[in-house]
Design an enzyme around this catalytic site. Sequence first.
Site, mmCIF file in Angstrom:
data_model
loop_
_atom_site.group_PDB
_atom_site.id
_atom_site.type_symbol
_atom_site.label_atom_id
_atom_site.label_comp_id
_atom_site.label_asym_id
_atom_site.label_seq_id
_atom_site.Cartn_x
_atom_site.Cartn_y
_atom_site.Cartn_z
ATOM 1 N N CYS A 1 39.375 45.915 38.901
ATOM 2 C CA CYS A 1 39.438 46.383 40.285
ATOM 3 C C CYS A 1 40.870 46.721 40.663
ATOM 4 C CB CYS A 1 38.904 45.326 41.235
ATOM 5 S SG CYS A 1 37.275 44.767 40.792
ATOM 6 N N CYS B 1 43.126 44.112 50.330
ATOM 7 C CA CYS B 1 44.257 43.387 49.751
ATOM 8 C C CYS B 1 44.501 42.096 50.542
ATOM 9 C CB CYS B 1 45.521 44.241 49.772
ATOM 10 S SG CYS B 1 45.271 45.951 49.278
HETATM 11 S S1 FES Z 1 45.306 46.115 45.330
HETATM 12 FE FE1 FES Z 1 44.302 48.040 45.300
HETATM 13 S S2 FES Z 1 44.698 48.824 47.250
HETATM 14 FE FE2 FES Z 1 45.721 46.932 47.255
#
Ligand code: FES
Lengths: 407, 142
Positions: free
Chosen positions: B37, B107
């Site tokens: 991700c 985040c």
């Molecule tokens: S870690 Fe992917 S947008 Fe912040």
Amino acid sequence: MAVKLPIYFDNHATTQVDPRVVDAMLPYFNEKFGNAASRNHAFGWSAEEGVEEARAQVARLINATPKEIVITSGATESDNLAIKGVAAMYREKGNHIITQVTEHKAVLDTCKRLEKEGYEVTYLPVEKDGRINLDDLRRAITPKTILITIMYANNEIGVIQPIAEIGKIAKEKGIFFHVDGVQAIGKVPVDVQKDGIDLLSISAHKLYGPKGVGALYVRRKNPRVQLTALIDGGGHERGMRSGTLNVPGIVGLGKACDLCREEMAEESARLAGLRDRLKNGIMGKLDETFINGSMEHRLPHNINISFAYVEGESLLMGINDIAVSSGSACTSATLEPSYVLKALGVGEDLAHTSIRFGLGRFNTIEEVDYVTDRVVETVERLRELSPLYEMAKEEGVDVSKMNWKTA
Amino acid sequence: MAYSDKVIDHYNNPRNVGSLDKKDKNVGTGLVGAPECGDVMKLQMKINPETRVIEEAKFKTFGCGSAIASSSLATEWVRGKTVEEALAIKNTDIVRELSLPPVKIHCSVLAEDAIKAAISDWKQKAGESKPAAVEAATPAHS
Ligand code: FES
Ligand SMILES: Cc1ncc(COP(=O)(O)O)c(C=O)c1O
């Protein structure tokens, strides 16, 4: 020589207009402002002269004839016109189109729209090096196939497809061959005869010309390709693309093509040298860096590197005086990592860490050395901050084999 | 994308980077996210079992600048707080403090998850083990 900041290493996105191109364009904003379609006065004639010279300059770069060059607003339009134009014109003959998965969205989304209208599209996979397999292509061809559309070189990884071989297969089977040549034209020799190309998309702003102008090469013999127009009106461009011509832009496109033709050999050799210096400089100083895509079949000015354990957007933020781009999801609106890298089989974890460096005519060796140092120091700093690097290096964990609980 | 000054400051001068001994029974470790991700956060806290005050906090983050800033900020905020106070920190507080745009909200969610995961790890070690709200990922040594 001190480097001037910020540094532009994003020449696949667009290029700076060459000052010589600007100079060639200027008179067409001023005293030569006429409409190229005005047939009965000097203003029209001088504009038309500029357009026709430009058409010849474009044709010369790709070994075509001027009459085969249709001016457009850019390669997105050229791709649309080529694919939709052939699909509509030859619908009686068949409804099958072959393309491949790492094409630009201008091709992929055009194909998707045609699928909704009842056409069938085969999206060939690519090998790990980013190139299609010719046997896959041969197998995909059916009696209903009317068009093969494959890009010359990819905009993210710079990988060059086996265009001449594909051209040969298309010709044998009597199928039209469209090529999105945007990233390759003016950078490596592109020859519509040798490469067996029937339709070729060109964009001025990728070869040091202005934005918003491009061309589509449409073969006139062996075989003659006909297109259904997308834009109807005054019948400009032999009815294939109506609309008053963007004369200064077209003159700029022509001049830009001419400069590329004259300087390509020398320029490509220089850029390949700079690119290799960048690659060796970075990869020599950092472990666990990976090149995405074939090194052998690659544009001379491109390198695309994954920096394991360092997320791409955070890397871009650290080198914010350098313009490059990343395949990281965090830099895209969709939060999906690059579909091109995915198609190559690059793991999503590494896709997030990739950076594309695109060198160009105005880059210098000093800039390459500056970028090398900045990238190395920033990756080292971010690895200090990376839990994945710590796990891999200090704890010996294979991060890719961990059981991550993804929400 | 333009970053807020606070994100840039945390990115350039991240607070409390590092690791604590995860075997120490007073240390809680939260490891959240996944490399596929594009984001992994490790947040560790050293907690005084008597006072339940978080005496030390360290982080390491793989992720965008906003993810680094969110976790850096989280370490600053939890220090000196009790476990209960730290659990009250919401991702929206982080969003507000760092002026994160909508695409960067996840985040901050990750930072909140990391706080919860670290505390739940500590509670488990301390024998208070309630079912964990967010569990840390488990390394599959192979
Ligand atoms: S870690 Fe992917 S947008 Fe912040
Ligand atoms: C491979 C490729 N095709 C098409 C395009 C679109 O070109 P234009 O910007 O001229 O519409 C681009 C530019 O992003 C490209 O890289």
